[in-house]
Motif scaffolding. Structure first.
Motif, PDB file in Angstrom:
ATOM      1  N   ALA A  34      -6.567  -8.767 -10.090  1.00  0.00           N
ATOM      2  CA  ALA A  34      -5.149  -8.411 -10.107  1.00  0.00           C
ATOM      3  C   ALA A  34      -4.347  -9.547 -10.735  1.00  0.00           C
ATOM      4  O   ALA A  34      -4.409 -10.675 -10.277  1.00  0.00           O
ATOM      5  CB  ALA A  34      -4.662  -8.147  -8.690  1.00  0.00           C
ATOM      6  N   SER A  35      -3.626  -9.230 -11.797  1.00  0.00           N
ATOM      7  CA  SER A  35      -2.727 -10.207 -12.419  1.00  0.00           C
ATOM      8  C   SER A  35      -1.380 -10.087 -11.741  1.00  0.00           C
ATOM      9  O   SER A  35      -0.743  -9.039 -11.796  1.00  0.00           O
ATOM     10  CB  SER A  35      -2.569  -9.923 -13.906  1.00  0.00           C
ATOM     11  N   LEU A  36      -0.959 -11.158 -11.103  1.00  0.00           N
ATOM     12  CA  LEU A  36       0.289 -11.115 -10.357  1.00  0.00           C
ATOM     13  C   LEU A  36       1.299 -12.087 -10.948  1.00  0.00           C
ATOM     14  O   LEU A  36       0.968 -13.222 -11.268  1.00  0.00           O
ATOM     15  CB  LEU A  36       0.039 -11.497  -8.889  1.00  0.00           C
ATOM     16  N   LEU A  37       2.522 -11.627 -11.081  1.00  0.00           N
ATOM     17  CA  LEU A  37       3.620 -12.495 -11.466  1.00  0.00           C
ATOM     18  C   LEU A  37       4.053 -13.276 -10.232  1.00  0.00           C
ATOM     19  O   LEU A  37       3.670 -12.951  -9.109  1.00  0.00           O
ATOM     20  CB  LEU A  37       4.783 -11.661 -11.993  1.00  0.00           C
ATOM     21  N   HIS A  38       4.866 -14.285 -10.422  1.00  0.00           N
ATOM     22  CA  HIS A  38       5.367 -15.040  -9.275  1.00  0.00           C
ATOM     23  C   HIS A  38       6.211 -14.121  -8.398  1.00  0.00           C
ATOM     24  O   HIS A  38       7.004 -13.330  -8.903  1.00  0.00           O
ATOM     25  CB  HIS A  38       6.205 -16.232  -9.748  1.00  0.00           C
ATOM     26  N   GLY A  39       6.000 -14.197  -7.092  1.00  0.00           N
ATOM     27  CA  GLY A  39       6.768 -13.369  -6.168  1.00  0.00           C
ATOM     28  C   GLY A  39       6.084 -13.264  -4.826  1.00  0.00           C
ATOM     29  O   GLY A  39       5.097 -13.939  -4.546  1.00  0.00           O
ATOM     30  N   THR A  40       6.590 -12.376  -3.982  1.00  0.00           N
ATOM     31  CA  THR A  40       6.060 -12.144  -2.648  1.00  0.00           C
ATOM     32  C   THR A  40       5.268 -10.848  -2.647  1.00  0.00           C
ATOM     33  O   THR A  40       5.720  -9.832  -3.174  1.00  0.00           O
ATOM     34  CB  THR A  40       7.207 -12.062  -1.623  1.00  0.00           C
ATOM     35  N   TYR A  41       4.086 -10.880  -2.027  1.00  0.00           N
ATOM     36  CA  TYR A  41       3.183  -9.736  -2.009  1.00  0.00           C
ATOM     37  C   TYR A  41       2.630  -9.517  -0.610  1.00  0.00           C
ATOM     38  O   TYR A  41       2.708 -10.403   0.253  1.00  0.00           O
ATOM     39  CB  TYR A  41       2.022  -9.952  -2.981  1.00  0.00           C
ATOM     40  N   ILE A  42       2.043  -8.353  -0.409  1.00  0.00           N
ATOM     41  CA  ILE A  42       1.413  -8.009   0.864  1.00  0.00           C
ATOM     42  C   ILE A  42      -0.020  -7.572   0.572  1.00  0.00           C
ATOM     43  O   ILE A  42      -0.248  -6.688  -0.260  1.00  0.00           O
ATOM     44  CB  ILE A  42       2.180  -6.868   1.552  1.00  0.00           C
ATOM     45  N   LEU A  43      -0.965  -8.201   1.247  1.00  0.00           N
ATOM     46  CA  LEU A  43      -2.376  -7.824   1.162  1.00  0.00           C
ATOM     47  C   LEU A  43      -2.710  -7.020   2.407  1.00  0.00           C
ATOM     48  O   LEU A  43      -2.475  -7.470   3.530  1.00  0.00           O
ATOM     49  CB  LEU A  43      -3.271  -9.059   1.087  1.00  0.00           C
ATOM     50  N   VAL A  44      -3.243  -5.805   2.208  1.00  0.00           N
ATOM     51  CA  VAL A  44      -3.623  -4.938   3.322  1.00  0.00           C
ATOM     52  C   VAL A  44      -5.129  -4.730   3.257  1.00  0.00           C
ATOM     53  O   VAL A  44      -5.659  -4.313   2.225  1.00  0.00           O
ATOM     54  CB  VAL A  44      -2.895  -3.580   3.255  1.00  0.00           C
ATOM     55  N   ALA A  45      -5.818  -5.038   4.364  1.00  0.00           N
ATOM     56  CA  ALA A  45      -7.262  -4.817   4.476  1.00  0.00           C
ATOM     57  C   ALA A  45      -7.485  -3.799   5.589  1.00  0.00           C
ATOM     58  O   ALA A  45      -7.055  -4.010   6.727  1.00  0.00           O
ATOM     59  CB  ALA A  45      -7.981  -6.119   4.786  1.00  0.00           C
ATOM     60  N   GLU A  46      -8.150  -2.689   5.253  1.00  0.00           N
ATOM     61  CA  GLU A  46      -8.395  -1.629   6.229  1.00  0.00           C
ATOM     62  C   GLU A  46      -9.893  -1.387   6.357  1.00  0.00           C
ATOM     63  O   GLU A  46     -10.589  -1.231   5.366  1.00  0.00           O
ATOM     64  CB  GLU A  46      -7.710  -0.339   5.800  1.00  0.00           C
ATOM     65  N   ASN A  47     -10.368  -1.374   7.618  1.00  0.00           N
ATOM     66  CA  ASN A  47     -11.780  -1.173   7.904  1.00  0.00           C
ATOM     67  C   ASN A  47     -11.872  -0.326   9.168  1.00  0.00           C
ATOM     68  O   ASN A  47     -11.414  -0.757  10.226  1.00  0.00           O
ATOM     69  CB  ASN A  47     -12.462  -2.535   8.102  1.00  0.00           C
ATOM     70  N   ASN A  48     -12.455   0.868   9.067  1.00  0.00           N
ATOM     71  CA  ASN A  48     -12.555   1.797  10.199  1.00  0.00           C
ATOM     72  C   ASN A  48     -11.165   2.019  10.795  1.00  0.00           C
ATOM     73  O   ASN A  48     -10.292   2.505  10.124  1.00  0.00           O
ATOM     74  CB  ASN A  48     -13.549   1.282  11.238  1.00  0.00           C
ATOM     75  N   ASN A  49     -10.954   1.646  12.034  1.00  0.00           N
ATOM     76  CA  ASN A  49      -9.656   1.857  12.684  1.00  0.00           C
ATOM     77  C   ASN A  49      -8.849   0.567  12.779  1.00  0.00           C
ATOM     78  O   ASN A  49      -7.950   0.465  13.599  1.00  0.00           O
ATOM     79  CB  ASN A  49      -9.856   2.431  14.092  1.00  0.00           C
ATOM     80  N   GLU A  50      -9.157  -0.408  11.957  1.00  0.00           N
ATOM     81  CA  GLU A  50      -8.501  -1.700  12.018  1.00  0.00           C
ATOM     82  C   GLU A  50      -7.762  -1.982  10.709  1.00  0.00           C
ATOM     83  O   GLU A  50      -8.261  -1.681   9.635  1.00  0.00           O
ATOM     84  CB  GLU A  50      -9.543  -2.790  12.264  1.00  0.00           C
ATOM     85  N   ARG A  51      -6.582  -2.583  10.827  1.00  0.00           N
ATOM     86  CA  ARG A  51      -5.798  -2.918   9.642  1.00  0.00           C
ATOM     87  C   ARG A  51      -5.228  -4.329   9.814  1.00  0.00           C
ATOM     88  O   ARG A  51      -4.647  -4.649  10.838  1.00  0.00           O
ATOM     89  CB  ARG A  51      -4.651  -1.934   9.471  1.00  0.00           C
ATOM     90  N   LYS A  52      -5.404  -5.152   8.796  1.00  0.00           N
ATOM     91  CA  LYS A  52      -4.824  -6.485   8.761  1.00  0.00           C
ATOM     92  C   LYS A  52      -3.850  -6.558   7.604  1.00  0.00           C
ATOM     93  O   LYS A  52      -4.156  -6.116   6.498  1.00  0.00           O
ATOM     94  CB  LYS A  52      -5.906  -7.557   8.560  1.00  0.00           C
ATOM     95  N   ILE A  53      -2.688  -7.130   7.863  1.00  0.00           N
ATOM     96  CA  ILE A  53      -1.651  -7.245   6.845  1.00  0.00           C
ATOM     97  C   ILE A  53      -1.281  -8.717   6.709  1.00  0.00           C
ATOM     98  O   ILE A  53      -0.971  -9.374   7.703  1.00  0.00           O
ATOM     99  CB  ILE A  53      -0.415  -6.414   7.224  1.00  0.00           C
ATOM    100  N   ILE A  54      -1.344  -9.221   5.488  1.00  0.00           N
ATOM    101  CA  ILE A  54      -1.034 -10.622   5.214  1.00  0.00           C
ATOM    102  C   ILE A  54       0.002 -10.688   4.103  1.00  0.00           C
ATOM    103  O   ILE A  54      -0.186 -10.133   3.021  1.00  0.00           O
ATOM    104  CB  ILE A  54      -2.303 -11.388   4.771  1.00  0.00           C
ATOM    105  N   LYS A  55       1.098 -11.366   4.384  1.00  0.00           N
ATOM    106  CA  LYS A  55       2.152 -11.566   3.392  1.00  0.00           C
ATOM    107  C   LYS A  55       1.876 -12.909   2.704  1.00  0.00           C
ATOM    108  O   LYS A  55       1.587 -13.895   3.376  1.00  0.00           O
ATOM    109  CB  LYS A  55       3.499 -11.592   4.100  1.00  0.00           C
ATOM    110  N   PHE A  56       1.945 -12.928   1.371  1.00  0.00           N
ATOM    111  CA  PHE A  56       1.707 -14.176   0.649  1.00  0.00           C
ATOM    112  C   PHE A  56       2.644 -14.298  -0.544  1.00  0.00           C
ATOM    113  O   PHE A  56       3.220 -13.332  -1.007  1.00  0.00           O
ATOM    114  CB  PHE A  56       0.241 -14.297   0.209  1.00  0.00           C
ATOM    115  N   ILE A  57       2.774 -15.530  -1.008  1.00  0.00           N
ATOM    116  CA  ILE A  57       3.641 -15.842  -2.155  1.00  0.00           C
ATOM    117  C   ILE A  57       2.804 -16.448  -3.249  1.00  0.00           C
ATOM    118  O   ILE A  57       1.968 -17.317  -3.000  1.00  0.00           O
ATOM    119  CB  ILE A  57       4.752 -16.822  -1.742  1.00  0.00           C
ATOM    120  N   LYS A  58       2.993 -15.965  -4.455  1.00  0.00           N
ATOM    121  CA  LYS A  58       2.291 -16.554  -5.606  1.00  0.00           C
ATOM    122  C   LYS A  58       3.267 -17.377  -6.382  1.00  0.00           C
ATOM    123  O   LYS A  58       4.383 -17.060  -6.609  1.00  0.00           O
ATOM    124  CB  LYS A  58       1.708 -15.488  -6.511  1.00  0.00           C
TER     125      LYS A  58
END
Length: 64
Positions: free
Chosen positions: A40-64
């Motif tokens: 993924a080519s990302l420009l500078h900014g704020t993003y959200i990474l979502v990881a989903e596995n079975n019934n579990e979801r993790k959300i991580i906010k990050f800045i590039k």
């Protein structure tokens, strides 16, 4: 972009969204345990990474 995933069995769906919620990257990976490079080519900014596995979801906010 590099992501470190550990302790995941089965499929995991990873998505990167911009701050407005628009999906920039989405893909499903199988049996990931270690570093993973996302094409993924990302420009500078704020993003959200979502990881989903079975019934579990993790959300991580990050800045590039």
């Amino acid at each position: 972009m590099n992501v470190l995933l550990t302790g995941i069995t089965g499929n995991v769906k990873l998505s990167i969204r911009d701050i407005s919620g628009k999906a920039i990257f989405t893909n499903t990976f199988q049996n990931v345990n270690g570093p993973l490079t996302l094409p993924a080519s990302l420009l500078h900014g704020t993003y959200i990474l979502v990881a989903e596995n079975n019934n579990e979801r993790k959300i991580i906010k990050f800045i590039k």
